[in-house]
Design an enzyme around this catalytic site. Structure first.
Site, PDB file in Angstrom:
ATOM      1  N   GLU A 115       0.869  -1.495   0.486  1.00  7.93           N
ATOM      2  CA  GLU A 115      -0.331   0.154   0.060  1.00  7.93           C
ATOM      3  C   GLU A 115       1.520   1.140   0.202  1.00  7.93           C
ATOM      4  OE1 GLU A 115      -3.758  -1.472   2.334  1.00  7.93           O
ATOM      5  OE2 GLU A 115      -2.800  -0.132   3.580  1.00  7.93           O
ATOM      6  N   CYS A 128       3.697   8.609   1.257  1.00 11.40           N
ATOM      7  CA  CYS A 128       4.000   7.677   2.325  1.00 11.40           C
ATOM      8  C   CYS A 128       4.122   6.183   1.749  1.00 11.40           C
ATOM      9  CB  CYS A 128       2.652   7.373   3.648  1.00 11.40           C
ATOM     10  SG  CYS A 128       3.924   6.590   4.457  1.00 11.40           S
ATOM     11  N   CYS A 135       6.597  -6.914   6.553  1.00 12.58           N
ATOM     12  CA  CYS A 135       7.581  -5.841   7.757  1.00 12.58           C
ATOM     13  C   CYS A 135       8.011  -6.994   7.975  1.00 12.58           C
ATOM     14  CB  CYS A 135       6.647  -5.204   8.003  1.00 12.58           C
ATOM     15  SG  CYS A 135       8.007  -4.249   9.143  1.00 12.58           S
ATOM     16  N   CYS A 139       6.887  -4.525  15.525  1.00 10.68           N
ATOM     17  CA  CYS A 139       6.157  -3.900  16.406  1.00 10.68           C
ATOM     18  C   CYS A 139       4.460  -3.780  16.991  1.00 10.68           C
ATOM     19  CB  CYS A 139       6.273  -2.241  15.630  1.00 10.68           C
ATOM     20  SG  CYS A 139       7.835  -1.660  15.391  1.00 10.68           S
ATOM     21  N   CYS A 142       1.434  -1.586  15.438  1.00  2.06           N
ATOM     22  CA  CYS A 142       1.192  -1.184  14.427  1.00  2.06           C
ATOM     23  C   CYS A 142       0.908  -2.357  13.278  1.00  2.06           C
ATOM     24  CB  CYS A 142       2.991  -1.276  13.731  1.00  2.06           C
ATOM     25  SG  CYS A 142       3.076  -0.807  11.673  1.00  2.06           S
ATOM     26  N   CYS A 387      -1.085   6.498  10.522  1.00  4.70           N
ATOM     27  CA  CYS A 387      -0.087   6.015  10.961  1.00  4.70           C
ATOM     28  C   CYS A 387      -0.261   4.892  11.091  1.00  4.70           C
ATOM     29  CB  CYS A 387       0.814   7.512  11.393  1.00  4.70           C
ATOM     30  SG  CYS A 387       2.401   5.946  12.010  1.00  4.70           S
TER      31      CYS A 387
END
Length: 414
Positions: A115, A128, A135, A139, A142, A387
């Site tokens: 994305e 962004c 990933c 985290c 997230c 975010c």
């Protein structure tokens, strides 16, 4: 599962990054373009000229069709078309938030999805950009961190996001090319004319999408070099920010070899809490991270490091946390500002956002110490574009699944 939000009917960018046996030129440097032209049969001198022309049309003008390259001999254009493409990621879905934020679900040639998000403001437009499918890290606040790493994105797939955004925003220069003069091989020269470099909508880039950029260093570097090239996409390095969760060994190299602004996902000031929410802290602790920030090439008053700090209720948002953050910044002599990010919820999240009053009090304590601590206004929450909300598959993992994925990633990191 349908993601809420208006679905944009625009579906540009349906050319895959690899066109059968044709080579996609997006993501290649000038020298690399010249190299593939030589491999295809051109002599070195001709390849150098064609590489310069193609570079301009591709990266500065946004052209995807060789037939539109009017300074290249007409007879040469079909030869290029048969061997090369200038691709874009495929748009699987495009959404527009009620606040104007736009999010695209993109697909690579192999079908893997990622994305990107565009955030318009009165004085800027920020894209962004993602660097990985999934990933490397985990985290816990997230959404992307709940995914396994599928693969790194290539330089072409990274710079292709920027080019696709310009397509969608309609901000490539208009008119016809001038500057290289007539093609010596073209007896039927077309009118070169002139073009205008219209005011930009996309003014800033943040490498804060899906993935950890410093675990895909070479491809991110290659893409950003193209973005910053004055004869290419021509975006100043001062308008590009690379965000890292704290991959300490790569930070100095990023400063030296890429030289863009640095943002660090700090999010906590104690080992116990940061170990929990940013488990990379178990490998590279806060002290080691802040020392790397102090040593970051080019950091100073005019180029401050940004600390990203997500506000989690009863987790990292106390007055004592704010005071410790100030103490750490002063101890390491950092030229820094702190971006306070209200936590953006996502399906399966185990945290809550701090109250507006608590966030404001936290911000005030830092401001009183002489350190900038603006509160970021959440954008695109209604389409899961804020975010920490990006994820290319809208699944709701269980707590056990989150723990298992986190354990696998931590074991892989060592």
């Amino acid at each position: 599962m349908q993601i809420p939000g208006h679905i944009d009917p625009v579906t540009t960018g349906t050319v895959p990054l690899r066109g059968g046996n044709r080579i996609d030129l997006v993501g290649l440097s000038r020298d690399a373009i010249g190299g593939v032209l030589v491999e295809a049969g051109l002599d070195a001198k001709a390849a150098k000229l064609r590489a310069k022309q193609i570079w301009h049309w591709m990266y500065h003008r946004g052209v995807t069709d060789f037939e539109a390259m009017t300074d290249i001999a007409k007879a040469m254009r079909p030869w290029l078309t048969d061997r090369f493409i200038i691709g874009r990621p495929t748009v699987r879905e495009a959404q527009v938030s009620s606040d104007g934020t736009r999010k695209w679900l993109l697909a690579a040639a192999d079908g893997q999805e990622y994305e990107m998000v565009f955030i318009p403001d009165a004085d800027r437009g920020t894209l962004c950009v993602s660097s990985q499918v999934g990933c490397t890290l985990n985290c816990r606040f997230c959404h992307t961190g709940t995914m396994r790493l599928v693969r790194n994105l290539g330089a072409g797939e990274i710079v292709g996001q920027v080019m696709l955004a310009r397509d969608e925003l309609g901000e490539w220069p208009k008119g016809t090319m001038a500057g290289f003069g007539p093609d010596p091989e073209d007896d039927d020269e077309e009118d070169g004319g002139h073009y205008t470099a219209d005011g930009r909508i996309l003014t800033n880039i943040v490498m804060m999408g899906m993935g950890e950029p410093l675990y895909n260093f070479d491809e991110v570097k290659g893409a950003l070099k193209i973005v910053m090239d004055g004869d290419g996409l021509a975006l100043s390095r001062r308008r590009i920010t690379l965000s890292t969760s704290g991959v300490v060994p790569m930070m100095a190299r990023a400063g030296e070899e890429i030289g863009v602004n640095l943002a660090v996902s700090l999010h906590a000031v104690s080992k116990e809490i940061r170990d929990e929410i940013v488990p990379l802290n178990r490998k590279y602790g806060i002290d080691e991270l802040l020392k790397a920030c102090a040593d970051y090439p080019g950091a100073g008053n005019s180029r401050r490091i940004t600390f990203e700090y997500v506000m989690l209720k009863d987790k990292n948002d106390s007055d004592d946390d704010a005071r410790e953050l100030v103490r750490l910044i002063r101890e390491y002599g950092l030229h820094a500002k702190v971006n306070l990010i209200p936590f953006n919820p996502w399906p399966g999240a185990i945290y809550e956002c701090s109250s507006p009053e608590r966030v404001k009090a936290f911000s005030n304590l830092i401001f009183k110490a002489g350190i900038s601590a603006p509160i970021r206004t959440p954008r695109g929450r209604d389409i899961m574009a804020a975010c920490g909300q990006l994820k290319s598959a809208a699944t709701k993992p269980t707590r056990a699944e989150l723990d298992r994925i986190a354990e696998e990633k931590q074991a892989a990191l060592g």
